[in-house]
Motif scaffolding. Structure first.
Motif, short mmCIF file in Angstrom:
data_model
loop_
_atom_site.label_atom_id
_atom_site.label_comp_id
_atom_site.label_asym_id
_atom_site.label_seq_id
_atom_site.Cartn_x
_atom_site.Cartn_y
_atom_site.Cartn_z
N MET A 20 0.84 -1.17 0.00
CA MET A 20 0.00 0.00 0.00
C MET A 20 0.89 1.24 0.00
SD MET A 20 -2.61 1.68 2.82
CE MET A 20 -3.08 0.17 3.54
N LEU A 21 0.60 2.15 -0.88
CA LEU A 21 1.31 3.41 -0.96
C LEU A 21 0.76 4.36 0.10
CD1 LEU A 21 3.30 5.30 -2.46
CD2 LEU A 21 1.38 5.90 -3.94
N LYS A 22 1.66 4.92 0.90
CA LYS A 22 1.23 5.89 1.91
C LYS A 22 1.61 7.28 1.43
CE LYS A 22 1.74 2.90 5.91
NZ LYS A 22 2.36 2.71 7.20
N TYR A 23 0.67 8.19 1.51
CA TYR A 23 0.93 9.58 1.18
C TYR A 23 0.85 10.37 2.47
CZ TYR A 23 0.56 14.23 -0.77
OH TYR A 23 0.78 15.56 -1.06
N ARG A 24 1.95 10.97 2.86
CA ARG A 24 1.98 11.73 4.11
C ARG A 24 2.03 13.21 3.80
NH1 ARG A 24 3.85 8.11 8.68
NH2 ARG A 24 3.95 6.11 7.66
N ARG A 25 1.14 13.92 4.41
CA ARG A 25 1.12 15.38 4.25
C ARG A 25 1.94 16.01 5.37
NH1 ARG A 25 -4.01 13.56 3.03
NH2 ARG A 25 -4.77 14.20 1.00
N THR A 26 2.52 17.15 5.06
CA THR A 26 3.25 17.87 6.09
C THR A 26 2.24 18.52 7.04
OG1 THR A 26 3.31 19.95 4.86
CG2 THR A 26 5.14 18.39 4.49
N LEU A 27 2.69 18.85 8.22
CA LEU A 27 1.82 19.52 9.18
C LEU A 27 1.38 20.88 8.63
CD1 LEU A 27 0.48 19.46 11.95
CD2 LEU A 27 2.57 20.43 12.90
N GLY A 28 2.29 21.56 7.95
CA GLY A 28 1.95 22.85 7.36
C GLY A 28 0.82 22.74 6.35
N THR A 29 0.88 21.72 5.48
CA THR A 29 -0.18 21.52 4.49
C THR A 29 -1.51 21.24 5.18
OG1 THR A 29 1.37 20.67 2.86
CG2 THR A 29 -0.93 20.06 2.56
N THR A 30 -1.47 20.41 6.20
CA THR A 30 -2.68 20.04 6.93
C THR A 30 -3.30 21.25 7.62
OG1 THR A 30 -1.82 17.82 7.27
CG2 THR A 30 -3.61 18.53 8.73
N LEU A 31 -2.48 22.08 8.25
CA LEU A 31 -3.00 23.23 9.00
C LEU A 31 -3.32 24.42 8.11
CD1 LEU A 31 -0.72 23.15 12.15
CD2 LEU A 31 -3.07 22.36 11.93
N ASN A 32 -2.53 24.64 7.07
CA ASN A 32 -2.73 25.82 6.24
C ASN A 32 -3.97 25.75 5.37
OD1 ASN A 32 -0.57 27.31 7.21
ND2 ASN A 32 0.87 26.34 5.81
N ALA A 33 -4.42 24.56 4.99
CA ALA A 33 -5.63 24.46 4.16
C ALA A 33 -6.85 25.09 4.85
CB ALA A 33 -5.89 23.01 3.76
N PRO A 34 -7.19 24.69 6.08
CA PRO A 34 -8.34 25.35 6.72
C PRO A 34 -8.06 26.81 7.10
CG PRO A 34 -7.40 23.70 8.21
CD PRO A 34 -6.71 23.56 6.90
N ILE A 35 -6.83 27.13 7.44
CA ILE A 35 -6.50 28.53 7.76
C ILE A 35 -6.71 29.40 6.53
CG2 ILE A 35 -4.59 30.12 8.32
CD1 ILE A 35 -3.51 27.87 10.18
N ASP A 36 -6.23 28.93 5.37
CA ASP A 36 -6.39 29.69 4.13
C ASP A 36 -7.86 29.83 3.74
OD1 ASP A 36 -3.66 29.97 4.00
OD2 ASP A 36 -3.38 28.39 2.49
N ALA A 37 -8.69 28.89 4.20
CA ALA A 37 -10.13 28.95 3.91
C ALA A 37 -10.87 29.84 4.91
CB ALA A 37 -10.72 27.54 3.92
#
Length: 58
Positions: free
Chosen positions: A1-18
């Motif tokens: 199984m391929l795991k795709y890991r997001r950075t903490l910045g990507t995870t937090l910045n998406a809702p902040i930018d919204a």
């Protein structure tokens, strides 16, 4: 199984930018009993849980 890991910045910045305000961030860590029952959890460092208050006022 391929795991795709997001950075903490990507995870937090998406809702902040919204326009959301981040209230709390919790990290998942399996307990020793969970690791014994499911050894593949041993390599799981964390999964981000983000709780939002709602949209920031302009």
């Amino acid at each position: 199984m391929l795991k795709y890991r997001r950075t903490l910045g990507t995870t937090l910045n998406a809702p902040i930018d919204a326009g959301f305000l981040i209230q709390k961030v919790e990290e998942f860590a399996p307990t020793a009993a969970q690791i014994r029952a499911t050894p593949s959890l041993a390599d799981m460092t964390s999964a981000n849980g983000v709780s939002c208050l709602g949209r920031a006022s302009a």
